[in-house]
Write an enzyme that holds these catalytic residues in place. Structure first.
Site, PDB file in Angstrom:
ATOM      1  N   GLU A  40       3.352  78.669   4.468  1.00  0.00           N
ATOM      2  CA  GLU A  40       4.065  77.393   4.462  1.00  0.00           C
ATOM      3  C   GLU A  40       5.228  77.545   5.443  1.00  0.00           C
ATOM      4  OE1 GLU A  40       5.481  76.112   0.623  1.00  0.00           O
ATOM      5  OE2 GLU A  40       6.365  74.309   1.501  1.00  0.00           O
ATOM      6  N   ARG A 264       0.753  90.638  -5.412  1.00  0.00           N
ATOM      7  CA  ARG A 264       1.696  90.540  -4.308  1.00  0.00           C
ATOM      8  C   ARG A 264       2.487  91.828  -4.185  1.00  0.00           C
ATOM      9  NH1 ARG A 264       3.717  85.407  -4.323  1.00  0.00           N
ATOM     10  NH2 ARG A 264       5.571  85.861  -3.158  1.00  0.00           N
ATOM     11  N   LYS A 274      11.261  83.502  -0.012  1.00  0.00           N
ATOM     12  CA  LYS A 274      11.847  82.778   1.118  1.00  0.00           C
ATOM     13  C   LYS A 274      13.037  81.940   0.682  1.00  0.00           C
ATOM     14  CE  LYS A 274       7.736  81.357   2.449  1.00  0.00           C
ATOM     15  NZ  LYS A 274       6.642  80.631   3.102  1.00  0.00           N
TER      16      LYS A 274
HETATM   17  P1  ATP Z   1       7.677  83.114  -0.998  1.00  0.00           P
HETATM   18  O1  ATP Z   1       7.567  83.141  -2.489  1.00  0.00           O
HETATM   19  O2  ATP Z   1       8.368  84.285  -0.413  1.00  0.00           O
HETATM   20  O3  ATP Z   1       8.202  81.827  -0.468  1.00  0.00           O
HETATM   21  P2  ATP Z   1       5.060  82.164  -0.596  1.00  0.00           P
HETATM   22  O4  ATP Z   1       3.923  82.761  -1.306  1.00  0.00           O
HETATM   23  O5  ATP Z   1       5.557  80.859  -1.043  1.00  0.00           O
HETATM   24  O6  ATP Z   1       6.184  83.248  -0.497  1.00  0.00           O
HETATM   25  P3  ATP Z   1       3.579  81.310   1.674  1.00  0.00           P
HETATM   26  O7  ATP Z   1       4.073  80.909   3.011  1.00  0.00           O
HETATM   27  O8  ATP Z   1       3.011  80.271   0.799  1.00  0.00           O
HETATM   28  O9  ATP Z   1       4.769  82.046   0.948  1.00  0.00           O
HETATM   29  O10 ATP Z   1       2.586  82.547   1.802  1.00  0.00           O
HETATM   30  C1  ATP Z   1       1.579  82.716   2.756  1.00  0.00           C
HETATM   31  C2  ATP Z   1       0.629  83.754   2.251  1.00  0.00           C
HETATM   32  O11 ATP Z   1       1.310  85.004   2.070  1.00  0.00           O
HETATM   33  C3  ATP Z   1       0.065  83.361   0.908  1.00  0.00           C
HETATM   34  O12 ATP Z   1      -1.317  83.616   0.906  1.00  0.00           O
HETATM   35  C4  ATP Z   1       0.800  84.243  -0.064  1.00  0.00           C
HETATM   36  O13 ATP Z   1       0.025  84.501  -1.190  1.00  0.00           O
HETATM   37  C5  ATP Z   1       1.085  85.492   0.777  1.00  0.00           C
HETATM   38  N1  ATP Z   1       2.258  86.215   0.266  1.00  0.00           N
HETATM   39  C6  ATP Z   1       3.494  85.728   0.071  1.00  0.00           C
HETATM   40  N2  ATP Z   1       4.308  86.649  -0.480  1.00  0.00           N
HETATM   41  C7  ATP Z   1       3.558  87.774  -0.623  1.00  0.00           C
HETATM   42  C8  ATP Z   1       3.811  89.084  -1.137  1.00  0.00           C
HETATM   43  N3  ATP Z   1       5.008  89.435  -1.610  1.00  0.00           N
HETATM   44  N4  ATP Z   1       2.799  89.975  -1.143  1.00  0.00           N
HETATM   45  C9  ATP Z   1       1.590  89.641  -0.655  1.00  0.00           C
HETATM   46  N5  ATP Z   1       1.287  88.434  -0.159  1.00  0.00           N
HETATM   47  C10 ATP Z   1       2.240  87.499  -0.145  1.00  0.00           C
HETATM   48 MG    MG Z   2       4.337  79.086  -1.131  1.00  0.00          MG
END
Ligand code: ATP
Ligand code: MG
Length: 557
Positions: A40, A264, A274
């Site tokens: 995102e 994760r 983020k």
């Molecule tokens: P955050 O909680 O930090 O905002 P998010 O999951 O909302 O992270 P996205 O931009 O939606 O961030 O994530 C893109 C991809 O990266 C998704 O497939 C998500 O599952 C993966 N991802 C995000 N954080 C992690 C993590 N700590 N370990 C492994 N994969 C991750």
């Molecule tokens: Mg997300």
């Protein structure tokens, strides 16, 4: 070097995703694999994303498939092209290339069509309940929900209302589109999930074309399906969404993508959300998204971590189905492994004490050819000047030294790295008793190539005063003091655990060749650690960020 080899060549068991893929390929469920990385664009990528990137792109690489970069941009209020650009830069930096660059917003027309299709089939309805009412009426795991009074609107009425929603006739929060599934379903996700909400916000790509935006669940699976993603890999918290993911695909009768979840990545002393990282940036608690203490990819890049080290780390931690808190020291170990093999060496004195070689001529300068990397003794060299006045590290001299202290002591000898053996004859102190100068003599017969070899227990680094370059050193430590940042007590905030000593600025005296280093990766300050040139450097003063220390007692299992 040796250790590095074992890391790379260690045969490893297939992880559960590789097992699934190999089975699917063997059974002909798919001819080749297609994965996607779906960020995102609401912030910069962090180390957790690196794991997801290595996994998605790595699996495709391994099995001859492809990976799309798909921005999950259905939330216009938080998204920005600044983030879109940084994400591409970070993926390329990690060394991966996507097949297609796509946006969930590319599919808004198609998604809208599918929503109308569901309305016509009596599978979706416009609900006028407020967000609060919807939440209250959803029921609990043990009690069924209460159907909305608007649930039995006719398809004709729903279609008209939905089209009016799209045309901007209704204010935000006044109406939503919901799937009509089952308000008593044991899986709460199926209690008439939201498909669309009204949002009068300009979108970074579609501008003001839309004032209704699809929800994650009504978007993600369909996007996967349109792109014929064979293996849609996401983090564990999405496992509750999977049945709904499948339901939309089945209901719409489109390409059957499948979702698989992995744990994760969590790292000790590190936060990877983020939202919280954005707060640190906005409150000025760090200098920006690329502050070298940040776990963002641009942050660790500025810190001197290499993509090779990150990929080694992601490979070593593997993929698990259970949540894992990984030791940040393993990542630092990987960085050291990589830099030890590749980085150039230079001498820098950080807490200097003066050494005068009393038997060395005043105007004489000798330039020694020293290897840039000891692993490659015949490789490129740097020239290191030696003269009468030098600086050594204060900690490398001790007046009342214990027996096992092999560095310099009164009447003791030590080798100055790459040059002669010197002997300390006199210790000069100021009025407070601080050592300000060591008067030494050198033994000319111990010239490293022309002299006779004589061994002495200690070797220390040094810098010639007349040639020394003053540099700024930014010494970084962990940003947080709590090992498991998921354990912040309820009466506290994560910001209460910021480490006040995470940045210490020092000065250093460097051998001149350091400033001509052309390697573009971190260098080793001999006997101290790895450091990387920072973009804040000025012609009159170079700035170096500490990447990591040279040694650590840590050993990976
Ligand atoms: P955050 O909680 O930090 O905002 P998010 O999951 O909302 O992270 P996205 O931009 O939606 O961030 O994530 C893109 C991809 O990266 C998704 O497939 C998500 O599952 C993966 N991802 C995000 N954080 C992690 C993590 N700590 N370990 C492994 N994969 C991750
Ligand atoms: Mg997300």
């Amino acid at each position: 070097m040796e250790e590095n080899k074992t890391v790379a060549e260690e045969p490893r068991k297939l992880n559960f995703l590789e097992e699934i893929i190999e089975k699917d390929l063997a059974e002909g469920k798919c001819q080749s694999i297609m994965t996607r990385f779906p960020p995102e664009p609401n912030g910069y990528l962090h180390l957790g994303h690196a794991k997801s990137i290595c996994l998605n792109f790595g699996l495709a690489e391994k099995y001859g498939g492809k990976t799309n970069l798909r921005y999950d941009d259905t939330n216009p209020t938080k998204e920005d092209t600044e983030y879109v650009d940084s994400i591409k830069e970070d993926i390329k930096w990690l060394g991966f290339q996507w097949d297609k660059e796509l946006y969930a917003s590319d599919y808004f027309d198609q998604l809208y069509e599918w929503a109308e299709d569901m309305i016509k089939r009596g599978l979706a309805y416009v609900d006028d309940e407020s967000q609060e009412e919807i939440r209250l009426h959803r029921g609990t795991v043990d009690t069924p929900g209460t159907p909305s009074p608007y649930r039995d609107r006719t398809p004709e009425e729903n279609l008209r209302l939905f089209r009016e929603m799209k045309a901007g006739k209704y204010p935000e929060g006044s109406k939503v589109l919901r799937a009509k599934i089952d308000m008593a379903h044991p899986n709460m996700m199926f209690r008439d999930p939201l498909m669309y909400r009204i949002k009068f916000a300009s979108h970074h790509r579609t501008g003001d074309k839309w004032c209704i935006y699809p929800m994650y669940d009504f978007t993600h699976g369909q996007c996967d399906s349109i792109e014929h993603i064979t293996h849609s890999i996401c983090t564990l918290e999405f496992d509750v969404h999977r049945p709904l993911y499948d339901w939309y695909i089945e209901t719409l009768g489109i390409y059957p993508s499948h979702q698989y979840e992995f744990a994760r990545l969590n790292l000790t002393y590190t936060l990877m959300s983020k939202r919280k990282l954005l707060e640190l940036v906005q409150k000025g608690l760090v200098s920006g998204w690329d502050d070298p203490r940040m776990p963002t990819l641009c942050g660790v890049r500025r810190r001197g971590y290499t993509p090779e080290a990150l990929r080694m780390f992601c490979d070593k931690i593997g993929v698990s189905k259970r949540d894992q808190l990984m030791d940040i020291q393993l990542l630092e170990w990987c960085v050291r492994q990589d830099l030890n093999a590749r980085s150039n060496r230079y001498m820098v004195v950080q807490d200097p004490v003066k050494v005068t070689i009393t038997n060395y001529p005043e105007d004489k300068v000798e330039w020694f050819d020293c290897p840039l990397n000891p692993a490659d003794p015949d490789g490129a060299k740097r020239k290191v000047p030696f003269s009468r006045t030098l600086w050594i590290e204060r900690a490398d001299f001790m007046e009342d030294a214990p027996k096992k202290f092999f560095r310099l002591r009164p009447d003791g000898e030590v080798r100055l790295k790459y040059t002669y053996i010197i002997k300390c004859n006199e210790v000069v102190k100021d009025a407070e008793g601080n050592v300000v100068e060591l008067k030494c003599t050198y033994d000319p017969t111990t010239h490293p190539t022309e002299g006779e070899w004589r061994s002495v227990k200690g070797t220390i680094h040094w810098v010639s005063d007349a040639h020394a370059k003053k540099i700024e050193i930014r010494d970084y430590d962990r940003l947080f003091t709590l090992a498991d940042m998921s354990q912040v007590p309820e009466d506290k905030d994560y910001k209460d655990f910021l480490n006040p000593e995470s940045l210490v600025v020092k000065e250093g005296l460097a051998e001149p060749a350091l400033l001509n280093d052309a390697s573009c990766i971190a260098v080793q300050f001999e006997r101290t650690g790895y450091y990387v040139l920072d973009r804040d450097s000025k012609p009159e003063k170079a700035v170096f960020n500490k990447t990591t220390s040279l040694k650590d007692s840590y050993k990976p299992e």
